[in-house]
Design a protein around this motif. Structure first.
Motif, PDB file in Angstrom:
ATOM      1  N   VAL A  42     -18.258   0.867  22.275  1.00 55.78           N
ATOM      2  CA  VAL A  42     -18.012   0.176  21.009  1.00 55.78           C
ATOM      3  C   VAL A  42     -18.624  -1.225  21.034  1.00 55.78           C
ATOM      4  N   ALA A  43     -18.528  -1.909  22.174  1.00 49.91           N
ATOM      5  CA  ALA A  43     -19.094  -3.254  22.300  1.00 49.91           C
ATOM      6  C   ALA A  43     -20.612  -3.226  22.192  1.00 49.91           C
ATOM      7  N   ALA A  74     -25.426  -3.624  16.159  1.00 53.69           N
ATOM      8  CA  ALA A  74     -25.285  -3.753  14.710  1.00 53.69           C
ATOM      9  C   ALA A  74     -25.405  -5.213  14.280  1.00 53.69           C
ATOM     10  N   LEU A  75     -24.838  -6.127  15.061  1.00 52.60           N
ATOM     11  CA  LEU A  75     -24.965  -7.550  14.738  1.00 52.60           C
ATOM     12  C   LEU A  75     -26.417  -8.013  14.827  1.00 52.60           C
ATOM     13  N   THR A  83     -22.818  -0.167  11.911  1.00 49.84           N
ATOM     14  CA  THR A  83     -21.740   0.013  12.891  1.00 49.84           C
ATOM     15  C   THR A  83     -21.015   1.331  12.665  1.00 49.84           C
ATOM     16  N   LEU A 116     -21.216   4.467  15.280  1.00 47.61           N
ATOM     17  CA  LEU A 116     -19.969   4.934  15.901  1.00 47.61           C
ATOM     18  C   LEU A 116     -19.716   6.410  15.597  1.00 47.61           C
ATOM     19  N   VAL A 123     -24.693  -4.783   8.877  1.00 47.37           N
ATOM     20  CA  VAL A 123     -23.784  -4.742  10.027  1.00 47.37           C
ATOM     21  C   VAL A 123     -22.700  -3.683   9.824  1.00 47.37           C
ATOM     22  N   ILE A 124     -22.101  -3.666   8.656  1.00 42.03           N
ATOM     23  CA  ILE A 124     -20.996  -2.738   8.401  1.00 42.03           C
ATOM     24  C   ILE A 124     -21.478  -1.292   8.411  1.00 42.03           C
ATOM     25  N   SER A 135     -21.496  -2.503  18.562  1.00 37.65           N
ATOM     26  CA  SER A 135     -21.220  -3.687  17.730  1.00 37.65           C
ATOM     27  C   SER A 135     -22.296  -4.755  17.925  1.00 37.65           C
ATOM     28  N   ALA A 136     -22.709  -4.965  19.166  1.00 45.19           N
ATOM     29  CA  ALA A 136     -23.760  -5.953  19.438  1.00 45.19           C
ATOM     30  C   ALA A 136     -25.083  -5.526  18.803  1.00 45.19           C
TER      31      ALA A 136
END
Length: 101
Positions: A35-36, A42-43, A20, A24, A16-17, A39-40
């Motif tokens: 960004v959202a 990456a999760l 992301t 980005l 995830v880290i 992030s989704a």
């Protein structure tokens, strides 16, 4: 559902880290929606990685009997001939060498 192992948590979190930050930096987005979405994504990728990490194999006496690699045991003809006959249980090392205090 079994609890995740330490390896699953570590691999999932690292995915995830790293993903992301990489997405980005590569997308150079600055909007909140971008960004959202990143992030989704990456999760979801971290969850996928955490679920695909192989779980540790069971150890112990029952693992060999229930494992997929254990060969199937055919029914013993002697047990069918004598319905009251019992099969002896395997002896363990503690049964062969008792400890005296």
């Amino acid at each position: 559902m079994p609890r995740p192992t330490a390896a699953q948590l570590a691999y999932g979190s690292a995915t995830v880290i790293v993903s992301t930050i990489a997405m980005l930096l590569l997308s150079q987005t600055s909007t909140g929606l971008g960004v959202a979405v990143i992030s989704a994504a990456a999760l979801a990728l971290g969850l996928l990685v955490a679920l695909t990490v192989p779980a540790p194999k069971r150890r112990g006496r029952h693992a060999a009997r229930t494992g997929a690699s254990a060969p199937a045991t055919p029914a013993a003809p002697a047990a069918e001939a004598a319905p009251g006959a019992r099969t002896p249980e395997p002896r363990t090392a503690s049964a062969e060498h008792p400890v005296h205090h």
